[in-house]
Design an enzyme around this catalytic site. Sequence first.
Site, PDB file in Angstrom:
ATOM      1  N   ASN A  80       0.801  -1.223   0.000  1.00  0.00           N
ATOM      2  CA  ASN A  80       0.000   0.000   0.000  1.00  0.00           C
ATOM      3  C   ASN A  80       0.840   1.283   0.000  1.00  0.00           C
ATOM      4  OD1 ASN A  80      -1.556   2.204   1.004  1.00  0.00           O
ATOM      5  ND2 ASN A  80      -3.036   0.862   1.953  1.00  0.00           N
ATOM      6  N   TYR A 133       7.435 -15.311  -0.571  1.00  0.00           N
ATOM      7  CA  TYR A 133       7.015 -14.471   0.561  1.00  0.00           C
ATOM      8  C   TYR A 133       6.123 -15.248   1.522  1.00  0.00           C
ATOM      9  CZ  TYR A 133       4.976 -10.650   3.231  1.00  0.00           C
ATOM     10  OH  TYR A 133       4.584  -9.824   4.251  1.00  0.00           O
ATOM     11  N   ASP A 149       7.154  -2.149  11.294  1.00  0.00           N
ATOM     12  CA  ASP A 149       6.876  -3.454  11.891  1.00  0.00           C
ATOM     13  C   ASP A 149       7.416  -3.674  13.307  1.00  0.00           C
ATOM     14  OD1 ASP A 149       6.367  -3.430   9.163  1.00  0.00           O
ATOM     15  OD2 ASP A 149       7.199  -5.397   8.782  1.00  0.00           O
ATOM     16  N   GLU A 177      16.706  -0.543   0.724  1.00  0.00           N
ATOM     17  CA  GLU A 177      15.418  -0.389   1.420  1.00  0.00           C
ATOM     18  C   GLU A 177      15.551   0.613   2.566  1.00  0.00           C
ATOM     19  OE1 GLU A 177      14.058  -4.095   3.076  1.00  0.00           O
ATOM     20  OE2 GLU A 177      12.179  -3.234   3.826  1.00  0.00           O
TER      21      GLU A 177
HETATM   22  C1  DGY Z   1       7.117  -7.883   5.963  1.00  0.00           C
HETATM   23  O1  DGY Z   1       6.668  -8.953   5.562  1.00  0.00           O
HETATM   24  O2  DGY Z   1       8.199  -7.746   6.512  1.00  0.00           O
HETATM   25  C2  DGY Z   1       6.366  -6.667   5.693  1.00  0.00           C
HETATM   26  O3  DGY Z   1       6.945  -5.546   6.270  1.00  0.00           O
HETATM   27  C3  DGY Z   1       4.932  -6.776   6.042  1.00  0.00           C
HETATM   28  O4  DGY Z   1       4.335  -5.661   5.460  1.00  0.00           O
END
Ligand code: DGY
Length: 422
Positions: free
Chosen positions: A36, A83, A165, A395
């Site tokens: 998002n 993922y 996070d 990042e």
């Molecule tokens: C992750 O998977 O680390 C992400 O930050 C979740 O959005």
Amino acid sequence: MTDKIALIESAKNILLKNNVDGYTVPTHGLYPFQWNWDAAITALGWMKVDESRAWLEIEMLLKGQWDNGMVPHIIFHKPVDSYFPGPDVWGVKNTIPTTAISQPPVLVSVVKLMVEQANDKALAQAKLAEMLPSLIAYHKWWYNDRDPENTGLVVSYHPWESGMDNSPAWDESLDAVPPVTYKYKRKDLDHVDSDERPHAEQYDRYIYLVDFFKQSNFDSEVIYRDCPYKMYDVGIISILHKATKELVTLCEQSGSESEQITWFNQKLSATEAAIKTLWSAEHNSFLNQDAITKKSFPVLTTGTMLVVYAELVSNDQLALIKPLFNDWLKETEYGMSSTYAKCAEFEPQRYWRGPVWLHINWLLALGAEHYGLTEESEQLKQASERLITEVGYFEYFNSKTGAGCGGDEFSWTAAIALHWFL
Ligand code: DGY
């Protein structure tokens, strides 16, 4: 080619490389879907490459919007297995699978900038007219779903929703969430060193919450009542507040109904009053607060500093925040570390516990500029420019050494560089 032209070319190439069928992955491997707030920030970069592609980024994001207005934090446009947790774990059965939480709503602020900066004004106006109802629905969802008691402060249900996070700001609240006890395979550690990522104990709780949403059938009332993690996250509250102000401007310019505008203005006033309850005179800062226990956490993070971006700071508070802002910038050389270096929890390389992010430097620079902190704003910009010139498009960056961390060839880093200073 001058160095600057080479940097611009690299940034554009990153967007092109991360482009997948009309949306942009933050980086291949580690984050292989559309996120998002990444998508919003990345659209700003696309504006420097191809304006219709920039609008498409937002349209693709809105394809994942739920009927209740939520724009989810990840849109799983198509299956990729690098993922975890993917669509099966989240269990959302929409036509396009998504997660069940949102992310900091910077979207409307970006759309407003895109409209203002567009060369193709006709295209921008047409796209705005098409998407304005969805943007309104998204903001209504935030206030209705996340502040059903009209307190003026929305709550967040997951550290991933904050976008920050593993920020130490919610360590204690996350500890109160039960861990999952079954085994699962994290995939982030296949791509990035474990000392740059959240600990296993945190992941076990992140996954517990994902299971909880699914077991609650994604029912808003049940989740509001029973979620074991509910946070007044100053970062989300600030980004929402700023974006709602900009939504009101867009609605006014577009001739929206006056009841709609009044409704949003009432929400803005409610937040302006309620944010005062999160101010700590002891720390000269706003603090995140657990919405269940009402306990405040004295951990100073860029999330708590985003009140400056939201223009939610009174003159008296500004006088107290300014020395903190300055000292924060002095402690590390590369802009504002995600946790203030004088906090015990500071770790300069571990994800949201201390590194520097370019888009956060940018948001804070905008806020600093608004309050006349011109030197601080310039310092944030120069530090960010140095990271790109000397290190690259990572990042995030170790706030003490400047070393690149997390994923490489990262979309939002390239996009912010293109938008802000290249
Ligand atoms: C992750 O998977 O680390 C992400 O930050 C979740 O959005």
